[in-house]
Motif scaffolding. Structure first.
Motif, PDB file in Angstrom:
ATOM      1  N   LEU A   1      37.746  28.854  41.034  1.00  0.00           N
ATOM      2  CA  LEU A   1      38.834  29.747  41.420  1.00  0.00           C
ATOM      3  C   LEU A   1      38.256  31.137  41.580  1.00  0.00           C
ATOM      4  CD1 LEU A   1      41.946  29.925  41.892  1.00  0.00           C
ATOM      5  CD2 LEU A   1      42.097  30.778  39.533  1.00  0.00           C
ATOM      6  N   GLN A   2      38.124  31.569  42.814  1.00  0.00           N
ATOM      7  CA  GLN A   2      37.668  32.920  43.115  1.00  0.00           C
ATOM      8  C   GLN A   2      38.878  33.847  43.091  1.00  0.00           C
ATOM      9  OE1 GLN A   2      34.512  34.237  43.855  1.00  0.00           O
ATOM     10  NE2 GLN A   2      35.515  36.231  43.896  1.00  0.00           N
ATOM     11  N   MET A   3      38.810  34.862  42.256  1.00  0.00           N
ATOM     12  CA  MET A   3      39.931  35.793  42.108  1.00  0.00           C
ATOM     13  C   MET A   3      39.481  37.176  42.560  1.00  0.00           C
ATOM     14  SD  MET A   3      41.423  34.539  38.425  1.00  0.00           S
ATOM     15  CE  MET A   3      40.020  35.156  37.518  1.00  0.00           C
ATOM     16  N   ASN A   4      40.052  37.643  43.651  1.00  0.00           N
ATOM     17  CA  ASN A   4      39.729  38.955  44.202  1.00  0.00           C
ATOM     18  C   ASN A   4      40.904  39.909  44.057  1.00  0.00           C
ATOM     19  OD1 ASN A   4      37.212  37.997  45.087  1.00  0.00           O
ATOM     20  ND2 ASN A   4      38.052  37.359  47.057  1.00  0.00           N
ATOM     21  N   ASP A   5      40.624  41.192  44.195  1.00  0.00           N
ATOM     22  CA  ASP A   5      41.656  42.228  44.119  1.00  0.00           C
ATOM     23  C   ASP A   5      42.519  42.029  42.875  1.00  0.00           C
ATOM     24  OD1 ASP A   5      44.500  43.284  46.179  1.00  0.00           O
ATOM     25  OD2 ASP A   5      43.186  44.426  44.826  1.00  0.00           O
ATOM     26  N   LEU A   6      41.865  41.866  41.748  1.00  0.00           N
ATOM     27  CA  LEU A   6      42.577  41.581  40.510  1.00  0.00           C
ATOM     28  C   LEU A   6      43.489  42.732  40.114  1.00  0.00           C
ATOM     29  CD1 LEU A   6      39.706  39.822  38.588  1.00  0.00           C
ATOM     30  CD2 LEU A   6      41.955  38.837  39.045  1.00  0.00           C
ATOM     31  N   LYS A   7      44.614  42.376  39.517  1.00  0.00           N
ATOM     32  CA  LYS A   7      45.614  43.332  39.070  1.00  0.00           C
ATOM     33  C   LYS A   7      45.829  43.158  37.568  1.00  0.00           C
ATOM     34  CE  LYS A   7      47.950  42.648  43.501  1.00  0.00           C
ATOM     35  NZ  LYS A   7      47.401  43.860  44.136  1.00  0.00           N
ATOM     36  N   PRO A   8      46.310  44.187  36.897  1.00  0.00           N
ATOM     37  CA  PRO A   8      46.590  44.033  35.462  1.00  0.00           C
ATOM     38  C   PRO A   8      47.521  42.863  35.169  1.00  0.00           C
ATOM     39  CG  PRO A   8      46.587  46.345  36.050  1.00  0.00           C
ATOM     40  CD  PRO A   8      46.436  45.603  37.332  1.00  0.00           C
ATOM     41  N   ASP A   9      48.443  42.568  36.084  1.00  0.00           N
ATOM     42  CA  ASP A   9      49.356  41.433  35.881  1.00  0.00           C
ATOM     43  C   ASP A   9      48.654  40.085  35.914  1.00  0.00           C
ATOM     44  OD1 ASP A   9      52.358  42.747  37.550  1.00  0.00           O
ATOM     45  OD2 ASP A   9      51.504  43.087  35.559  1.00  0.00           O
ATOM     46  N   ASP A  10      47.409  40.045  36.357  1.00  0.00           N
ATOM     47  CA  ASP A  10      46.644  38.798  36.341  1.00  0.00           C
ATOM     48  C   ASP A  10      46.062  38.509  34.959  1.00  0.00           C
ATOM     49  OD1 ASP A  10      45.427  39.714  39.581  1.00  0.00           O
ATOM     50  OD2 ASP A  10      46.983  38.235  39.127  1.00  0.00           O
ATOM     51  N   THR A  11      46.170  39.453  34.054  1.00  0.00           N
ATOM     52  CA  THR A  11      45.678  39.250  32.692  1.00  0.00           C
ATOM     53  C   THR A  11      46.415  38.095  32.040  1.00  0.00           C
ATOM     54  OG1 THR A  11      45.072  41.577  32.424  1.00  0.00           O
ATOM     55  CG2 THR A  11      45.463  40.309  30.416  1.00  0.00           C
ATOM     56  N   ALA A  12      45.646  37.112  31.562  1.00  0.00           N
ATOM     57  CA  ALA A  12      46.234  35.906  30.973  1.00  0.00           C
ATOM     58  C   ALA A  12      45.106  35.007  30.482  1.00  0.00           C
ATOM     59  CB  ALA A  12      47.073  35.154  32.002  1.00  0.00           C
ATOM     60  N   VAL A  13      45.482  33.970  29.750  1.00  0.00           N
ATOM     61  CA  VAL A  13      44.554  32.872  29.492  1.00  0.00           C
ATOM     62  C   VAL A  13      44.730  31.885  30.642  1.00  0.00           C
ATOM     63  CG1 VAL A  13      43.879  31.015  27.952  1.00  0.00           C
ATOM     64  CG2 VAL A  13      44.685  33.181  27.003  1.00  0.00           C
ATOM     65  N   TYR A  14      43.626  31.541  31.278  1.00  0.00           N
ATOM     66  CA  TYR A  14      43.649  30.625  32.413  1.00  0.00           C
ATOM     67  C   TYR A  14      43.200  29.240  31.950  1.00  0.00           C
ATOM     68  CZ  TYR A  14      44.568  34.359  35.704  1.00  0.00           C
ATOM     69  OH  TYR A  14      45.167  35.395  36.402  1.00  0.00           O
ATOM     70  N   TYR A  15      44.012  28.250  32.301  1.00  0.00           N
ATOM     71  CA  TYR A  15      43.766  26.879  31.889  1.00  0.00           C
ATOM     72  C   TYR A  15      43.529  25.988  33.102  1.00  0.00           C
ATOM     73  CZ  TYR A  15      45.823  28.212  27.385  1.00  0.00           C
ATOM     74  OH  TYR A  15      46.099  28.817  26.194  1.00  0.00           O
ATOM     75  N   CYS A  16      42.628  25.056  32.947  1.00  0.00           N
ATOM     76  CA  CYS A  16      42.395  24.026  33.943  1.00  0.00           C
ATOM     77  C   CYS A  16      43.230  22.804  33.579  1.00  0.00           C
ATOM     78  CB  CYS A  16      40.903  23.680  33.958  1.00  0.00           C
ATOM     79  SG  CYS A  16      40.427  22.561  35.256  1.00  0.00           S
ATOM     80  N   ASN A  17      43.796  22.166  34.586  1.00  0.00           N
ATOM     81  CA  ASN A  17      44.677  21.023  34.365  1.00  0.00           C
ATOM     82  C   ASN A  17      44.412  19.962  35.417  1.00  0.00           C
ATOM     83  OD1 ASN A  17      47.812  20.004  35.258  1.00  0.00           O
ATOM     84  ND2 ASN A  17      47.182  19.742  33.142  1.00  0.00           N
ATOM     85  N   ALA A  18      44.465  18.706  35.030  1.00  0.00           N
ATOM     86  CA  ALA A  18      44.199  17.622  35.981  1.00  0.00           C
ATOM     87  C   ALA A  18      45.213  16.504  35.795  1.00  0.00           C
ATOM     88  CB  ALA A  18      42.784  17.092  35.799  1.00  0.00           C
ATOM     89  N   GLY A  19      45.531  15.847  36.883  1.00  0.00           N
ATOM     90  CA  GLY A  19      46.463  14.731  36.871  1.00  0.00           C
ATOM     91  C   GLY A  19      46.790  14.321  38.282  1.00  0.00           C
ATOM     92  N   THR A  20      47.831  13.526  38.434  1.00  0.00           N
ATOM     93  CA  THR A  20      48.268  13.181  39.780  1.00  0.00           C
ATOM     94  C   THR A  20      48.847  14.423  40.460  1.00  0.00           C
ATOM     95  OG1 THR A  20      50.513  12.623  39.136  1.00  0.00           O
ATOM     96  CG2 THR A  20      48.865  10.853  38.999  1.00  0.00           C
ATOM     97  N   TRP A  21      48.905  14.399  41.770  1.00  0.00           N
ATOM     98  CA  TRP A  21      49.416  15.551  42.513  1.00  0.00           C
ATOM     99  C   TRP A  21      50.830  15.911  42.057  1.00  0.00           C
ATOM    100  CZ3 TRP A  21      47.731  19.378  45.469  1.00  0.00           C
ATOM    101  CH2 TRP A  21      48.641  20.071  46.266  1.00  0.00           C
ATOM    102  N   ASN A  22      51.696  14.935  41.959  1.00  0.00           N
ATOM    103  CA  ASN A  22      53.075  15.214  41.552  1.00  0.00           C
ATOM    104  C   ASN A  22      53.137  15.774  40.138  1.00  0.00           C
ATOM    105  OD1 ASN A  22      54.227  14.468  43.977  1.00  0.00           O
ATOM    106  ND2 ASN A  22      54.577  12.343  43.347  1.00  0.00           N
ATOM    107  N   ASN A  23      52.279  15.286  39.261  1.00  0.00           N
ATOM    108  CA  ASN A  23      52.327  15.749  37.874  1.00  0.00           C
ATOM    109  C   ASN A  23      51.812  17.171  37.721  1.00  0.00           C
ATOM    110  OD1 ASN A  23      53.517  13.424  37.031  1.00  0.00           O
ATOM    111  ND2 ASN A  23      51.707  12.551  36.055  1.00  0.00           N
ATOM    112  N   VAL A  24      50.756  17.523  38.393  1.00  0.00           N
ATOM    113  CA  VAL A  24      50.246  18.890  38.223  1.00  0.00           C
ATOM    114  C   VAL A  24      51.187  19.917  38.851  1.00  0.00           C
ATOM    115  CG1 VAL A  24      47.841  18.165  38.049  1.00  0.00           C
ATOM    116  CG2 VAL A  24      48.768  18.864  40.268  1.00  0.00           C
ATOM    117  N   LEU A  25      52.071  19.478  39.728  1.00  0.00           N
ATOM    118  CA  LEU A  25      53.043  20.408  40.297  1.00  0.00           C
ATOM    119  C   LEU A  25      54.219  20.667  39.355  1.00  0.00           C
ATOM    120  CD1 LEU A  25      53.245  19.334  44.048  1.00  0.00           C
ATOM    121  CD2 LEU A  25      51.966  21.232  43.044  1.00  0.00           C
TER     122      LEU A  25
END
Length: 122
Positions: free
Chosen positions: A80-104
């Motif tokens: 995940l390339q993150m450009n033009d970062l903003k203070p609102d992007d501050t967070a813990v970022y998690y990776c998640n995997a599953g079926t397409w419907n489930n990750v949505l």
């Protein structure tokens, strides 16, 4: 072993960039949609971006045009390339995997990583 390992978080200045990586096993990588979620204290996790095995991609409105998700097939990793970062992007970022419907779903798919902190501050 089916697990997800995030890396690449850290401190960035507003307008700066970071690249996150989610590494996993070959089978999990090939057979699952993989998404990035983020969470701030007191709030629910929100999906940021998701990519399917067939390279269908979906971004949250808040990051469109700034973040790019892709599959690194050599490394069995989703970046995940993150450009033009903003203070609102501050967070813990998690990776998640599953079926397409489930990750949505707001609760995401079956597999979760431990998270990596991203802080955007001057």
């Amino acid at each position: 072993q089916d697990r997800l390992v995030e890396s690449g978080g850290g401190l960035a200045q507003p307008g700066g960039s970071l690249t996150l990586s989610c590494s996993t096993s070959k089978d999990l990588f090939r057979n699952n949609a993989i998404a990035w979620f983020r969470q701030t204290p007191g709030n629910q996790r929100e999906r940021v971006a998701v990519i399917s095995p067939s390279l269908t991609i979906n971004y949250a409105d808040a990051v469109k045009g700034r973040f790019t998700i892709w599959r690194d097939h050599n490394a069995n990793a989703v970046k995940l390339q993150m450009n033009d970062l903003k203070p609102d992007d501050t967070a813990v970022y998690y990776c998640n995997a599953g079926t397409w419907n489930n990750v949505l779903r707001p609760i995401g798919g079956r597999y979760w990583g431990q998270g990596t902190q991203v802080t955007v501050s001057s």
